[in-house]
Design a protein around this motif. Sequence first.
Motif, PDB file in Angstrom:
ATOM      1  N   ALA A  49      46.985  18.913  -1.616  1.00 43.27           N
ATOM      2  CA  ALA A  49      46.280  17.636  -1.766  1.00 43.27           C
ATOM      3  C   ALA A  49      44.949  17.837  -2.477  1.00 43.27           C
ATOM      4  N   ARG A  50      44.285  18.954  -2.218  1.00 42.51           N
ATOM      5  CA  ARG A  50      43.022  19.239  -2.911  1.00 42.51           C
ATOM      6  C   ARG A  50      43.252  19.427  -4.401  1.00 42.51           C
ATOM      7  N   PHE A  51      44.298  20.138  -4.770  1.00 40.29           N
ATOM      8  CA  PHE A  51      44.594  20.332  -6.192  1.00 40.29           C
ATOM      9  C   PHE A  51      44.862  18.991  -6.888  1.00 40.29           C
ATOM     10  N   LEU A  52      45.492  18.068  -6.159  1.00 39.03           N
ATOM     11  CA  LEU A  52      45.827  16.774  -6.756  1.00 39.03           C
ATOM     12  C   LEU A  52      44.609  15.877  -6.943  1.00 39.03           C
ATOM     13  N   LEU A  53      43.458  16.266  -6.383  1.00 38.58           N
ATOM     14  CA  LEU A  53      42.221  15.521  -6.654  1.00 38.58           C
ATOM     15  C   LEU A  53      41.956  15.414  -8.150  1.00 38.58           C
ATOM     16  N   THR A  54      42.315  16.461  -8.873  1.00 37.84           N
ATOM     17  CA  THR A  54      42.010  16.494 -10.304  1.00 37.84           C
ATOM     18  C   THR A  54      42.968  15.636 -11.126  1.00 37.84           C
ATOM     19  N   ASP A  55      44.039  15.153 -10.512  1.00 41.61           N
ATOM     20  CA  ASP A  55      45.012  14.322 -11.237  1.00 41.61           C
ATOM     21  C   ASP A  55      44.651  12.851 -11.069  1.00 41.61           C
ATOM     22  N   PHE A  56      43.443  12.501 -11.492  1.00 41.69           N
ATOM     23  CA  PHE A  56      42.896  11.165 -11.271  1.00 41.69           C
ATOM     24  C   PHE A  56      43.659  10.079 -12.015  1.00 41.69           C
ATOM     25  N   VAL A  57      44.437  10.447 -13.021  1.00 35.62           N
ATOM     26  CA  VAL A  57      45.225   9.462 -13.770  1.00 35.62           C
ATOM     27  C   VAL A  57      46.130   8.663 -12.840  1.00 35.62           C
ATOM     28  N   LEU A  58      46.579   9.295 -11.759  1.00 38.06           N
ATOM     29  CA  LEU A  58      47.513   8.651 -10.847  1.00 38.06           C
ATOM     30  C   LEU A  58      46.886   7.502 -10.066  1.00 38.06           C
ATOM     31  N   LEU A  59      45.569   7.352 -10.144  1.00 35.02           N
ATOM     32  CA  LEU A  59      44.905   6.254  -9.437  1.00 35.02           C
ATOM     33  C   LEU A  59      44.972   4.935 -10.202  1.00 35.02           C
ATOM     34  N   LEU A  60      45.279   4.980 -11.480  1.00 36.78           N
ATOM     35  CA  LEU A  60      45.263   3.763 -12.288  1.00 36.78           C
ATOM     36  C   LEU A  60      46.225   2.678 -11.779  1.00 36.78           C
ATOM     37  N   PRO A  61      47.457   3.019 -11.364  1.00 34.11           N
ATOM     38  CA  PRO A  61      48.340   1.955 -10.852  1.00 34.11           C
ATOM     39  C   PRO A  61      47.805   1.279  -9.596  1.00 34.11           C
ATOM     40  N   LEU A  62      46.945   1.965  -8.841  1.00 33.19           N
ATOM     41  CA  LEU A  62      46.341   1.364  -7.655  1.00 33.19           C
ATOM     42  C   LEU A  62      45.076   0.590  -8.005  1.00 33.19           C
ATOM     43  N   ALA A  63      44.319   1.112  -8.960  1.00 33.24           N
ATOM     44  CA  ALA A  63      43.050   0.476  -9.313  1.00 33.24           C
ATOM     45  C   ALA A  63      43.253  -0.842 -10.045  1.00 33.24           C
ATOM     46  N   ALA A  64      44.270  -0.907 -10.897  1.00 34.10           N
ATOM     47  CA  ALA A  64      44.460  -2.108 -11.723  1.00 34.10           C
ATOM     48  C   ALA A  64      44.698  -3.365 -10.891  1.00 34.10           C
ATOM     49  N   PRO A  65      45.628  -3.376  -9.942  1.00 27.25           N
ATOM     50  CA  PRO A  65      45.814  -4.611  -9.157  1.00 27.25           C
ATOM     51  C   PRO A  65      44.615  -4.940  -8.270  1.00 27.25           C
ATOM     52  N   LEU A  66      43.933  -3.910  -7.769  1.00 27.31           N
ATOM     53  CA  LEU A  66      42.757  -4.168  -6.946  1.00 27.31           C
ATOM     54  C   LEU A  66      41.638  -4.770  -7.792  1.00 27.31           C
ATOM     55  N   ALA A  67      41.576  -4.378  -9.054  1.00 28.61           N
ATOM     56  CA  ALA A  67      40.564  -4.946  -9.951  1.00 28.61           C
ATOM     57  C   ALA A  67      40.827  -6.417 -10.234  1.00 28.61           C
ATOM     58  N   ARG A  68      42.082  -6.837 -10.132  1.00 27.69           N
ATOM     59  CA  ARG A  68      42.422  -8.254 -10.368  1.00 27.69           C
ATOM     60  C   ARG A  68      42.207  -9.125  -9.134  1.00 27.69           C
ATOM     61  N   ALA A  69      42.001  -8.481  -7.978  1.00 30.89           N
ATOM     62  CA  ALA A  69      41.777  -9.249  -6.750  1.00 30.89           C
ATOM     63  C   ALA A  69      40.368  -9.829  -6.741  1.00 30.89           C
ATOM     64  N   ARG A  70      40.131 -10.723  -5.813  1.00 30.75           N
ATOM     65  CA  ARG A  70      38.784 -11.262  -5.665  1.00 30.75           C
ATOM     66  C   ARG A  70      37.822 -10.133  -5.315  1.00 30.75           C
ATOM     67  N   PRO A  71      36.602 -10.171  -5.851  1.00 31.55           N
ATOM     68  CA  PRO A  71      35.645  -9.095  -5.570  1.00 31.55           C
ATOM     69  C   PRO A  71      35.441  -8.844  -4.082  1.00 31.55           C
ATOM     70  N   ALA A  72      35.350  -9.909  -3.279  1.00 37.23           N
ATOM     71  CA  ALA A  72      35.139  -9.726  -1.846  1.00 37.23           C
ATOM     72  C   ALA A  72      36.290  -8.952  -1.210  1.00 37.23           C
ATOM     73  N   ILE A  73      37.504  -9.258  -1.637  1.00 36.84           N
ATOM     74  CA  ILE A  73      38.668  -8.554  -1.094  1.00 36.84           C
ATOM     75  C   ILE A  73      38.672  -7.108  -1.557  1.00 36.84           C
ATOM     76  N   ALA A  74      38.433  -6.900  -2.857  1.00 32.20           N
ATOM     77  CA  ALA A  74      38.461  -5.539  -3.409  1.00 32.20           C
ATOM     78  C   ALA A  74      37.443  -4.643  -2.727  1.00 32.20           C
ATOM     79  N   TRP A  75      36.221  -5.126  -2.588  1.00 33.67           N
ATOM     80  CA  TRP A  75      35.177  -4.276  -2.017  1.00 33.67           C
ATOM     81  C   TRP A  75      35.327  -4.119  -0.515  1.00 33.67           C
ATOM     82  N   THR A  76      35.933  -5.074   0.149  1.00 35.29           N
ATOM     83  CA  THR A  76      36.234  -4.890   1.569  1.00 35.29           C
ATOM     84  C   THR A  76      37.259  -3.789   1.768  1.00 35.29           C
ATOM     85  N   VAL A  77      38.295  -3.804   0.931  1.00 39.22           N
ATOM     86  CA  VAL A  77      39.314  -2.753   1.006  1.00 39.22           C
ATOM     87  C   VAL A  77      38.699  -1.386   0.719  1.00 39.22           C
TER      88      VAL A  77
END
Length: 402
Positions: free
Chosen positions: A351-379
């Motif tokens: 899991a520590r080695f996978l820290l460097t594979d940050f590209v894999l976060l994009l599918p999670l970040a994109a939908p959260l970025a489309r959510a309301r700011p209050a919801i996104a920052w609460t999550v």
Amino acid sequence: MAQLPTRNTPDARGTAPSRRSPGGAARPGAAARITAAARRAWPALAAYAVARALGVAVILANSPKGLLDVLASRWDSAWYVLIAEEGYPATCARQGELCRYAFLPLYPTLIRGAAAVLPLSARAAAWVIAVLASVMAAWGVYAVAERVAGRRTAVIAVVMWGIVPHAVVQSMAYTETLFTALAAWALYAVLTRRWITAAVLAVFAGLTRPTGVAVVVMVVACALWELRPGPGREERPVARLLTAAAVAPLGWCCWFAWVALRAGHWDGYLRVQRRWGTTFDGGAYTLRHLAAVFGQRAISLDKAVIAATIGASVVLLVVCVLQRRPAPLLVYAVSMLVITLGTTGYFNSKARFLLTDFVLLLPLAAPLARARPAIAWTVLAGAALMSSGYGSYLLTVSNHSP
């Protein structure tokens, strides 16, 4: 492999970089561009700093030891500090002669240099370098994500990178932050067709961690792909592309050759790694340990999180492919996952080695970025609290190194 964007391709903000403004003025210089980029990135970097400060505060609140004792004196941190202070020649009780050569030289060299010119011990220098590298890594993650997915997604991706379960390592004297900084900016250089810069960063990545091979593969593969024949490709910078493909592997290859010379065997580095229990078996070791984790009635928290991280990484990689992310990101993500999951060694480090594979976060970040700011920052705030608690567990309760 999809064609890389050209310098005149609109970026994530919808503006096409050009050498002259519409009024004919020259494009701003490098200093002005860096300043403008820093202004765009500062919200992400500030949020990242808050997340990591929270993680460190929770650890210190639950540990009787001081900051450097907790974050810069244990496990791999101790090895890097020892190499910075004493050098590489040594014999270990378990790993035998040349055991320290398993640790690549860039980080200990930086530690020694910083300790020599600053009023810092080697241990303090190691931690300061890692923290500064974490900021540069977060900025690099932002730059890549902004380029391919837009500013809001980039901010979310940086914060998510700072609060993943094993994000505590980003605040330790480890090489993950230094490597991520080099990998992220190498990716950005390829995306913006700065081939020589990408190659130089790949050289340094290859001198930081064995997984530097993933950065090398990304740069070389993308450079060679750009050289393929086809209509409308007469203006390709052939010399720069060939130079990048030739230079990128030099860091890792030079270290491999140096250890071979010291060991007296062409595969000296591989022999050293085998003594540490690390070989490439195509993933059999990882699958055996995953089966053992899920086959137990009682699963420790760290093993459960590691198994979940591995499973999520595979799923997220598939999503990245289905979403047709830019070719450099996919090449890097696949290479990192193959290297991480395809090698034997210490299972808890996966899991520590996978820290460097940050590209894999994009599918999670994109939908959260489309959510309301209050919801996104609460999550994100809730995830930050859980990540801080888990990081404290890893360093103050668990008996295993992260």
